[in-house]
Design a protein around this motif. Sequence first.
Motif, short mmCIF file in Angstrom:
data_model
loop_
_atom_site.label_atom_id
_atom_site.label_comp_id
_atom_site.label_asym_id
_atom_site.label_seq_id
_atom_site.Cartn_x
_atom_site.Cartn_y
_atom_site.Cartn_z
N GLN A 109 0.83 -1.21 0.00
CA GLN A 109 0.00 0.00 0.00
C GLN A 109 0.86 1.26 0.00
OE1 GLN A 109 -2.56 -0.30 3.40
NE2 GLN A 109 -3.87 -1.88 2.49
N VAL A 110 1.89 1.25 0.84
CA VAL A 110 2.77 2.41 0.96
C VAL A 110 3.50 2.68 -0.36
CG1 VAL A 110 4.94 3.18 2.02
CG2 VAL A 110 3.08 2.36 3.46
N VAL A 111 4.01 1.62 -0.99
CA VAL A 111 4.73 1.79 -2.26
C VAL A 111 3.81 2.38 -3.33
CG1 VAL A 111 5.84 0.55 -4.16
CG2 VAL A 111 6.44 -0.01 -1.80
N MET A 112 2.57 1.88 -3.43
CA MET A 112 1.64 2.39 -4.43
C MET A 112 1.24 3.83 -4.13
SD MET A 112 0.07 2.07 -7.23
CE MET A 112 0.14 0.34 -7.67
N ILE A 113 1.00 4.14 -2.86
CA ILE A 113 0.65 5.51 -2.47
C ILE A 113 1.78 6.46 -2.85
CG2 ILE A 113 0.34 7.04 -0.48
CD1 ILE A 113 -1.19 4.69 0.85
N ASP A 114 3.01 6.11 -2.51
CA ASP A 114 4.16 6.96 -2.84
C ASP A 114 4.29 7.15 -4.34
OD1 ASP A 114 5.02 7.55 -0.29
OD2 ASP A 114 6.41 5.88 -0.16
N ARG A 115 4.12 6.07 -5.07
CA ARG A 115 4.28 6.13 -6.52
C ARG A 115 3.27 7.07 -7.15
NH1 ARG A 115 4.51 0.61 -10.14
NH2 ARG A 115 5.01 1.55 -12.16
N VAL A 116 2.02 6.94 -6.75
CA VAL A 116 0.97 7.77 -7.34
C VAL A 116 1.08 9.22 -6.91
CG1 VAL A 116 -1.51 8.18 -7.40
CG2 VAL A 116 -0.63 5.86 -7.66
N LEU A 117 1.27 9.47 -5.62
CA LEU A 117 1.29 10.85 -5.13
C LEU A 117 2.55 11.59 -5.56
CD1 LEU A 117 -0.34 10.63 -1.59
CD2 LEU A 117 -1.34 11.32 -3.76
N ALA A 118 3.68 10.90 -5.70
CA ALA A 118 4.89 11.56 -6.22
C ALA A 118 4.67 12.01 -7.66
CB ALA A 118 6.09 10.62 -6.13
N GLY A 119 4.06 11.15 -8.45
CA GLY A 119 3.77 11.51 -9.84
C GLY A 119 2.73 12.62 -9.93
N ASP A 120 1.71 12.54 -9.06
CA ASP A 120 0.66 13.54 -9.06
C ASP A 120 1.23 14.91 -8.66
OD1 ASP A 120 -2.07 13.74 -9.73
OD2 ASP A 120 -2.59 14.07 -7.63
N ASN A 121 2.11 14.91 -7.66
CA ASN A 121 2.74 16.16 -7.23
C ASN A 121 3.58 16.75 -8.36
OD1 ASN A 121 4.30 17.06 -4.04
ND2 ASN A 121 3.61 18.32 -5.73
N ALA A 122 4.31 15.88 -9.06
CA ALA A 122 5.13 16.35 -10.18
C ALA A 122 4.28 16.95 -11.29
CB ALA A 122 5.96 15.19 -10.73
N ILE A 123 3.11 16.34 -11.55
CA ILE A 123 2.22 16.86 -12.59
C ILE A 123 1.67 18.22 -12.19
CG2 ILE A 123 -0.02 16.51 -13.70
CD1 ILE A 123 0.66 13.48 -13.68
N VAL A 124 1.32 18.39 -10.91
CA VAL A 124 0.82 19.69 -10.44
C VAL A 124 1.91 20.76 -10.57
CG1 VAL A 124 0.04 20.95 -8.40
CG2 VAL A 124 -0.91 18.70 -8.90
N ILE A 125 3.14 20.40 -10.23
CA ILE A 125 4.26 21.34 -10.39
C ILE A 125 4.44 21.68 -11.87
CG2 ILE A 125 6.78 21.59 -10.21
CD1 ILE A 125 6.64 19.92 -7.65
N GLY A 126 4.34 20.66 -12.73
CA GLY A 126 4.45 20.90 -14.16
C GLY A 126 3.34 21.79 -14.69
N LEU A 127 2.12 21.61 -14.19
CA LEU A 127 1.00 22.47 -14.59
C LEU A 127 1.28 23.93 -14.23
CD1 LEU A 127 -2.20 20.43 -13.60
CD2 LEU A 127 -1.62 21.27 -15.88
N ALA A 128 1.81 24.13 -13.03
CA ALA A 128 2.09 25.49 -12.57
C ALA A 128 3.19 26.15 -13.39
CB ALA A 128 2.47 25.48 -11.09
N ALA A 129 4.19 25.34 -13.82
CA ALA A 129 5.37 25.90 -14.50
C ALA A 129 5.24 25.87 -16.02
CB ALA A 129 6.62 25.13 -14.09
N ALA A 130 4.22 25.20 -16.55
CA ALA A 130 4.13 24.99 -18.00
C ALA A 130 4.04 26.28 -18.80
CB ALA A 130 2.94 24.09 -18.33
N GLY A 131 3.47 27.32 -18.23
CA GLY A 131 3.28 28.57 -18.96
C GLY A 131 4.46 29.52 -18.92
N LEU A 132 5.59 29.09 -18.35
CA LEU A 132 6.78 29.92 -18.24
C LEU A 132 7.72 29.68 -19.42
CD1 LEU A 132 7.64 29.41 -14.45
CD2 LEU A 132 6.58 31.42 -15.49
N PRO A 133 8.59 30.65 -19.72
CA PRO A 133 9.65 30.40 -20.71
C PRO A 133 10.53 29.24 -20.24
CG PRO A 133 9.48 32.74 -20.18
CD PRO A 133 8.60 32.02 -19.20
N LYS A 134 11.20 28.58 -21.18
CA LYS A 134 11.93 27.35 -20.86
C LYS A 134 12.93 27.51 -19.72
CE LYS A 134 14.73 23.64 -22.81
NZ LYS A 134 15.33 23.05 -24.02
#
Length: 222
Positions: free
Chosen positions: A15-40
């Motif tokens: 359970q812990v491994v799956m939770i970490d895997r999903v939430l780490a990826g989800d957090n990365a996607i949220v960070i990517g969403l926030a930064a996507a509109g910036l210059p490279k």
Amino acid sequence: MSAYFTTEALTALLQVVMIDRVLAGDNAIVIGLAAAGLPKEQRARAIFWGIVAATLMRIGFASVTVQLLQILGLLLAGGVLLLWVCWKMWRDLRNGHNDLDAVEAVSDQDVDADGQIAGHAPKKTYGQAIWQIIVADVSMSLDNVLAVAGAARDYPYILIFGLALSIALMGFAAAFIAKLLQKHRWIAYVGLAIILYVALDMIYRGFMEVWPHAERLANLML
């Protein structure tokens, strides 16, 4: 030694491994969403500091959350909060939260081969992106620590492993996991189901802890 490898312990570990895997990826996607509109050049810097901040916040929350969950009533409150996290995840998955621009931004790759990276994201300032990342990091780091603590509460060694894994995934494999979740959405749904189970289990255990005290208080008031 056999106590470390019981069926319950292995279930908690999975359970812990799956939770970490999903939430780490989800957090990365949220960070990517926030930064996507910036210059490279600004985007890379914002994502780097966003992941660093998320990693540090996980360490900070982990240092206090485990102790706080020992306080009467907070296990129940944590379960309710985690239930709200499940609702957010479900809504985001249904609405296509795994945005391709976000995955391209955090991985710095042209995933859809259209000749540009995160080229369709709305433009924003560096300050706006950093503020969105900070807010997301606080919320999702607390979510991650709560979920891991709830899943591994009776097994301290699994709890320590889970928190260390969470930090390692966020620091070194966030972009890879974000791409994996974007390509295989079912992984996120499995993770959501596990987090929902942990939330309901925390609510049940928290209620069973609180109920005798609430009943005793009610008897005193009658």
